[in-house]
Design a protein around this motif. Structure first.
Motif, PDB file in Angstrom:
ATOM      1  N   ALA A 109       0.881  -1.127  -0.063  1.00 36.07           N
ATOM      2  CA  ALA A 109       0.109   0.146  -0.018  1.00 36.07           C
ATOM      3  C   ALA A 109       0.786   1.259   0.028  1.00 36.07           C
ATOM      4  O   ALA A 109       0.433   2.158  -0.767  1.00 36.07           O
ATOM      5  N   ALA A 110       1.896   1.370   0.772  1.00 32.82           N
ATOM      6  CA  ALA A 110       2.750   2.365   0.864  1.00 32.82           C
ATOM      7  C   ALA A 110       3.649   2.743  -0.449  1.00 32.82           C
ATOM      8  O   ALA A 110       3.944   3.839  -0.721  1.00 32.82           O
ATOM      9  N   GLY A 111       3.813   1.638  -1.226  1.00 33.13           N
ATOM     10  CA  GLY A 111       4.314   1.510  -2.570  1.00 33.13           C
ATOM     11  C   GLY A 111       3.506   2.042  -3.871  1.00 33.13           C
ATOM     12  O   GLY A 111       3.816   2.184  -4.775  1.00 33.13           O
ATOM     13  N   GLY A 112       2.121   2.231  -3.271  1.00 36.66           N
ATOM     14  CA  GLY A 112       1.268   2.512  -4.341  1.00 36.66           C
ATOM     15  C   GLY A 112       0.744   1.109  -5.238  1.00 36.66           C
ATOM     16  O   GLY A 112      -0.038   1.576  -6.272  1.00 36.66           O
ATOM     17  N   CYS A 113       0.975   0.084  -4.854  1.00 37.03           N
ATOM     18  CA  CYS A 113       0.735  -1.134  -5.653  1.00 37.03           C
ATOM     19  C   CYS A 113      -1.143  -1.357  -5.315  1.00 37.03           C
ATOM     20  O   CYS A 113      -1.229  -1.369  -3.903  1.00 37.03           O
ATOM     21  N   LYS A 114      -1.576  -1.617  -6.232  1.00 34.94           N
ATOM     22  CA  LYS A 114      -3.024  -2.028  -6.047  1.00 34.94           C
ATOM     23  C   LYS A 114      -3.045  -3.560  -6.196  1.00 34.94           C
ATOM     24  O   LYS A 114      -2.713  -4.195  -6.779  1.00 34.94           O
ATOM     25  N   VAL A 115      -4.101  -4.055  -5.292  1.00 36.38           N
ATOM     26  CA  VAL A 115      -4.281  -5.335  -4.928  1.00 36.38           C
ATOM     27  C   VAL A 115      -5.669  -5.606  -5.415  1.00 36.38           C
ATOM     28  O   VAL A 115      -6.829  -5.127  -4.857  1.00 36.38           O
ATOM     29  N   ILE A 116      -5.831  -6.672  -6.232  1.00 33.20           N
ATOM     30  CA  ILE A 116      -6.872  -7.129  -7.047  1.00 33.20           C
ATOM     31  C   ILE A 116      -7.315  -8.293  -6.506  1.00 33.20           C
ATOM     32  O   ILE A 116      -6.639  -9.368  -6.525  1.00 33.20           O
ATOM     33  N   ALA A 117      -8.485  -8.807  -5.996  1.00 29.29           N
ATOM     34  CA  ALA A 117      -8.823 -10.006  -5.393  1.00 29.29           C
ATOM     35  C   ALA A 117     -10.245 -10.475  -6.273  1.00 29.29           C
ATOM     36  O   ALA A 117     -10.981  -9.713  -6.357  1.00 29.29           O
ATOM     37  N   VAL A 118      -9.673 -11.636  -6.602  1.00 33.40           N
ATOM     38  CA  VAL A 118     -10.961 -12.319  -7.525  1.00 33.40           C
ATOM     39  C   VAL A 118     -11.379 -13.398  -6.807  1.00 33.40           C
ATOM     40  O   VAL A 118     -10.900 -14.298  -6.245  1.00 33.40           O
ATOM     41  N   VAL A 119     -12.833 -13.309  -6.612  1.00 30.76           N
ATOM     42  CA  VAL A 119     -13.721 -14.245  -5.844  1.00 30.76           C
ATOM     43  C   VAL A 119     -14.794 -14.950  -6.888  1.00 30.76           C
ATOM     44  O   VAL A 119     -15.040 -14.244  -7.649  1.00 30.76           O
ATOM     45  N   GLY A 120     -15.309 -15.855  -6.262  1.00 29.57           N
ATOM     46  CA  GLY A 120     -16.432 -16.283  -6.863  1.00 29.57           C
ATOM     47  C   GLY A 120     -16.661 -17.897  -7.032  1.00 29.57           C
ATOM     48  O   GLY A 120     -15.518 -18.656  -6.779  1.00 29.57           O
ATOM     49  N   SER A 121     -17.641 -18.442  -7.332  1.00 32.84           N
ATOM     50  CA  SER A 121     -17.997 -19.909  -7.199  1.00 32.84           C
ATOM     51  C   SER A 121     -16.983 -20.772  -8.539  1.00 32.84           C
ATOM     52  O   SER A 121     -16.844 -21.561  -8.386  1.00 32.84           O
ATOM     53  N   ASN A 122     -17.087 -19.858  -9.684  1.00 35.96           N
ATOM     54  CA  ASN A 122     -16.474 -20.234 -10.849  1.00 35.96           C
ATOM     55  C   ASN A 122     -15.815 -19.358 -11.742  1.00 35.96           C
ATOM     56  O   ASN A 122     -16.003 -18.230 -11.520  1.00 35.96           O
ATOM     57  N   GLY A 123     -14.925 -19.657 -12.394  1.00 37.71           N
ATOM     58  CA  GLY A 123     -14.104 -18.714 -13.113  1.00 37.71           C
ATOM     59  C   GLY A 123     -12.943 -18.010 -12.660  1.00 37.71           C
ATOM     60  O   GLY A 123     -12.415 -17.251 -13.127  1.00 37.71           O
ATOM     61  N   LYS A 124     -12.704 -18.257 -11.321  1.00 43.84           N
ATOM     62  CA  LYS A 124     -11.743 -17.458 -10.570  1.00 43.84           C
ATOM     63  C   LYS A 124     -10.342 -17.206 -11.160  1.00 43.84           C
ATOM     64  O   LYS A 124      -9.593 -16.456 -11.618  1.00 43.84           O
ATOM     65  N   THR A 125      -9.722 -18.429 -11.483  1.00 39.85           N
ATOM     66  CA  THR A 125      -8.488 -18.695 -11.938  1.00 39.85           C
ATOM     67  C   THR A 125      -8.478 -18.133 -13.389  1.00 39.85           C
ATOM     68  O   THR A 125      -7.458 -17.309 -13.898  1.00 39.85           O
ATOM     69  N   SER A 126      -9.278 -18.300 -14.343  1.00 39.51           N
ATOM     70  CA  SER A 126      -9.407 -18.045 -15.607  1.00 39.51           C
ATOM     71  C   SER A 126      -9.464 -16.339 -15.572  1.00 39.51           C
ATOM     72  O   SER A 126      -8.589 -15.651 -16.430  1.00 39.51           O
ATOM     73  N   THR A 127     -10.574 -15.800 -14.901  1.00 40.69           N
ATOM     74  CA  THR A 127     -10.541 -14.292 -14.775  1.00 40.69           C
ATOM     75  C   THR A 127      -9.132 -13.709 -14.241  1.00 40.69           C
ATOM     76  O   THR A 127      -8.972 -12.635 -14.737  1.00 40.69           O
ATOM     77  N   ARG A 128      -8.858 -14.094 -13.038  1.00 43.72           N
ATOM     78  CA  ARG A 128      -7.543 -13.744 -12.586  1.00 43.72           C
ATOM     79  C   ARG A 128      -6.430 -13.887 -13.579  1.00 43.72           C
ATOM     80  O   ARG A 128      -5.748 -12.520 -13.845  1.00 43.72           O
ATOM     81  N   HIS A 129      -6.172 -14.878 -14.466  1.00 48.15           N
ATOM     82  CA  HIS A 129      -5.054 -14.852 -15.235  1.00 48.15           C
ATOM     83  C   HIS A 129      -5.389 -13.891 -16.739  1.00 48.15           C
ATOM     84  O   HIS A 129      -4.495 -13.266 -17.197  1.00 48.15           O
ATOM     85  N   THR A 130      -6.690 -13.453 -16.893  1.00 44.31           N
ATOM     86  CA  THR A 130      -7.087 -12.680 -17.943  1.00 44.31           C
ATOM     87  C   THR A 130      -6.712 -11.044 -17.412  1.00 44.31           C
ATOM     88  O   THR A 130      -6.231 -10.657 -18.265  1.00 44.31           O
ATOM     89  N   ILE A 131      -7.045 -10.884 -16.265  1.00 41.53           N
ATOM     90  CA  ILE A 131      -6.629  -9.621 -15.778  1.00 41.53           C
ATOM     91  C   ILE A 131      -5.155  -9.580 -16.123  1.00 41.53           C
ATOM     92  O   ILE A 131      -4.699  -8.520 -16.477  1.00 41.53           O
ATOM     93  N   PHE A 132      -4.336 -10.378 -15.591  1.00 36.37           N
ATOM     94  CA  PHE A 132      -2.941  -9.861 -15.381  1.00 36.37           C
ATOM     95  C   PHE A 132      -2.115 -10.222 -16.904  1.00 36.37           C
ATOM     96  O   PHE A 132      -1.548  -9.422 -17.085  1.00 36.37           O
ATOM     97  N   GLY A 133      -2.917 -11.086 -17.820  1.00 38.42           N
ATOM     98  CA  GLY A 133      -2.467 -11.033 -19.248  1.00 38.42           C
ATOM     99  C   GLY A 133      -2.919  -9.640 -19.939  1.00 38.42           C
ATOM    100  O   GLY A 133      -2.027  -9.214 -20.673  1.00 38.42           O
ATOM    101  N   LEU A 134      -4.079  -9.333 -19.594  1.00 41.06           N
ATOM    102  CA  LEU A 134      -4.639  -7.869 -20.327  1.00 41.06           C
ATOM    103  C   LEU A 134      -3.859  -6.777 -19.748  1.00 41.06           C
ATOM    104  O   LEU A 134      -3.644  -5.751 -20.335  1.00 41.06           O
ATOM    105  N   LEU A 135      -3.203  -6.674 -18.323  1.00 42.02           N
ATOM    106  CA  LEU A 135      -2.644  -5.561 -17.927  1.00 42.02           C
ATOM    107  C   LEU A 135      -1.304  -5.498 -18.058  1.00 42.02           C
ATOM    108  O   LEU A 135      -0.705  -4.244 -18.279  1.00 42.02           O
ATOM    109  N   ASN A 136      -0.640  -6.652 -18.028  1.00 42.26           N
ATOM    110  CA  ASN A 136       1.020  -6.481 -18.022  1.00 42.26           C
ATOM    111  C   ASN A 136       1.439  -6.016 -19.267  1.00 42.26           C
ATOM    112  O   ASN A 136       1.348  -6.443 -20.446  1.00 42.26           O
TER     113      ASN A 136
END
Length: 518
Positions: A109-136
């Motif tokens: 937090a002090a370094g300005g890094c944003k933490v994104i939490a993905v939750v849910g019954s289905n699709g967490k891993t795919s959505t998490r990986h899509t977010i990372f691949g999209l942003l990086n």
């Protein structure tokens, strides 16, 4: 945002011991390069955490980890043959991981890094990986180092620079994986994408307390782990616990139906004043005209009545993501909202999304053999519950209509057990079998195999070998089951028969390449 090994030891806590006090001054000042729990993943500069387990004890691998370059090891006891000044002795290694992650989250937090939490019954891993691949690597305009007379509030002094971040290494979504994900964020990271999972009441709250997210992405509310949660309302209440730990100024990006389930199950959820962006048919951002093609899915985006300027930049046709499955467009849309929240423009988001390949065993397309007689396998057997099973059979329906790939000689379905469904288990397995029977009757599916006691078939290696032997060149096969059913044995058997397959997660799909419009 980085820390030294001495600071790391202090944060690990636990009972002070001679081993902890024995850390040399030279070693105490060395910067920690991350945390690993698998000695095979050690690289120079990390700290190895020795976790006791049912099958293997991390303490047996401490010497190998240090030899591979680990600075030190977090252990619960002394290790014979290992110098005491390389051991950080704690009472409970998992509890120490939590203390370390809690302390490091404040540094993020002090370094300005944003933490994104993905939750849910289905699709967490795919959505998490899509977010990372999209942003990086996407570029955003940010304040730069300024001369004394310049102001960071003046956009004229800002410059474009690429986003860099960290994601969970795998489905690291429990009391071990979540702390490890946070602890592997690097100095200078703009974001970290965590995945929070649960299979018992209270787990989401405990993990979210560590993560303290700046953004929450809620993928779905479905019939998961009903032995513990009882019903869908219980699932919604468990997943919604993450909202109690959202940092000030944070945002919630949610599937519209999932958010509706939360509002119904959690009194006052809609009145909390949270910034919520919904995605779905009735959402603020709506996916339309999804079309499955050889490389993935193409879809359009429109803004509903609740849309705003943040979402307006996403409106348009021909968005493309190189992933498959009924949920791909929706998870891609949620990732795009996160990208806009972080300041990425629509043009860069199009290119980032077009490179965001899927994850292994999440509707992964495997092509065995040559074009003349290839076997196409859709491996969606990493996990299963009633909702994801229905999505998989929706995919079977599309294949039977000739898309997203050319219809092969036969369409074969292999379904295995869905676990931890509680009292509804028998009914849900019967419903899946009945739907497949209907598909066979209509000529959509040519053959079906059942694996596991709940699904009504044998699950021993001999049964799997028989399934593998029945598959011939020209077949198209869909695999769906919970991971413990081990349908991966089908893929392994086909690899033995036909060789190493081409995979949709190895690059930009398995077809002609990137699509940036219809």
């Amino acid at each position: 945002m980085t820390w030294t090994l001495g600071e790391f030891v202090a944060a690990a806590g636990g009972a002070p011991t001679d081993a902890t006090r024995g850390l040399s001054a030279e070693l105490a000042g060395v910067e920690v390069g991350g945390v690993v729990i698998d000695s095979r993943a050690v690289v120079p500069g990390v700290v190895f955490v020795a976790l006791p387990g049912e099958r293997t004890d991390g303490h047996d691998h401490v010497a190998a980890a240090l030899a591979a370059g680990a600075l030190a090891a977090v252990v619960e006891r002394a290790v014979e043959g290992v110098p005491a000044d390389r051991l950080i002795v704690v009472d409970d290694a998992i509890a120490a991981l939590a203390r370390l992650a809690d302390a490091y989250r404040d540094r993020l937090a002090a370094g300005g890094c944003k933490v994104i939490a993905v939750v849910g019954s289905n699709g967490k891993t795919s959505t998490r990986h899509t977010i990372f691949g999209l942003l990086n690597g996407r570029h955003v305009r940010r304040p730069t180092e300024l001369a004394a007379e310049q102001s960071a509030d003046d956009p004229a002094t800002w410059a474009m620079r690429p986003l860099v971040g960290t994601e969970a290494q795998a489905s690291f979504n429990n009391a071990i994986g979540v702390p490890v994900t946070l602890l592997n964020a690097r100095g200078g990271d703009d974001y970290v994408v965590c995945e929070i999972g649960t299979n018992a009441p209270g787990e989401t709250d405990a993990l979210a307390r560590l993560v303290r997210p700046d953004a929450v992405v809620l993928t779905s509310i479905g019939a998961e782990h009903l032995e513990g949660f009882g019903d869908l309302a219980g699932v919604a209440r468990e997943e919604a616990a993450v909202l109690d730990h959202l940092r000030d100024g944070g945002v919630v990006v949610a599937d519209a139906a999932a958010w509706s389930a939360v509002v119904d199950a959690v009194p006052g959820a809609a009145e909390r004043g949270l910034a919520v962006v919904t995605v779905g048919e009735a959402g603020a951002l709506q996916t339309r005209n999804a079309e499955f093609v050889e490389d993935g899915v193409v879809f359009d985006l429109a803004v509903g009545d609740a849309g705003d300027a943040l979402l307006g930049a996403l409106v348009g046709v021909g968005w493309f993501v190189p992933q498959y499955g009924a949920w791909s467009a929706g998870s891609a849309a949620m990732a795009l909202v996160v990208g806009r929240w972080l300041g990425v423009d629509a043009t860069q988001l199009r290119h980032g999304l077009a490179a965001a390949v899927g994850m292994p065993r999440r509707m992964e397309r495997l092509v065995f053999g040559g074009r003349a007689g290839e076997v196409v396998v859709w491996d969606d057997a990493y996990n299963a519950n009633p909702d994801s099973m229905r999505h998989a059979l929706d995919h079977v329906e599309r294949l039977g209509r000739g898309g997203p790939s050319k219809r092969r000689e036969r369409l074969v379905v292999v379904l295995g057990d869905m676990l931890e469904l509680g009292a509804g288990s028998a009914a849900e397995h019967a419903a899946a079998r009945a739907r497949v029977a209907g598909l066979i009757e209509r000529g959509v599916v040519d053959a079906a195999h059942w694996v596991g006691e709940r699904m009504g078939g044998a699950a021993d290696d001999g049964a799997i070998e028989a399934i593998v032997a029945s598959i011939e060149p020209g077949d198209e096969v869909v695999l769906k089951a919970s991971r413990d059913t081990r349908l991966v044995r089908v893929v392994e058997g086909l690899r033995t028969r036909f060789g190493v397959p081409a995979s949709s997660v190895d690059g930009l799909g398995t077809g002609s390449g990137v699509v940036l419009g219809r």
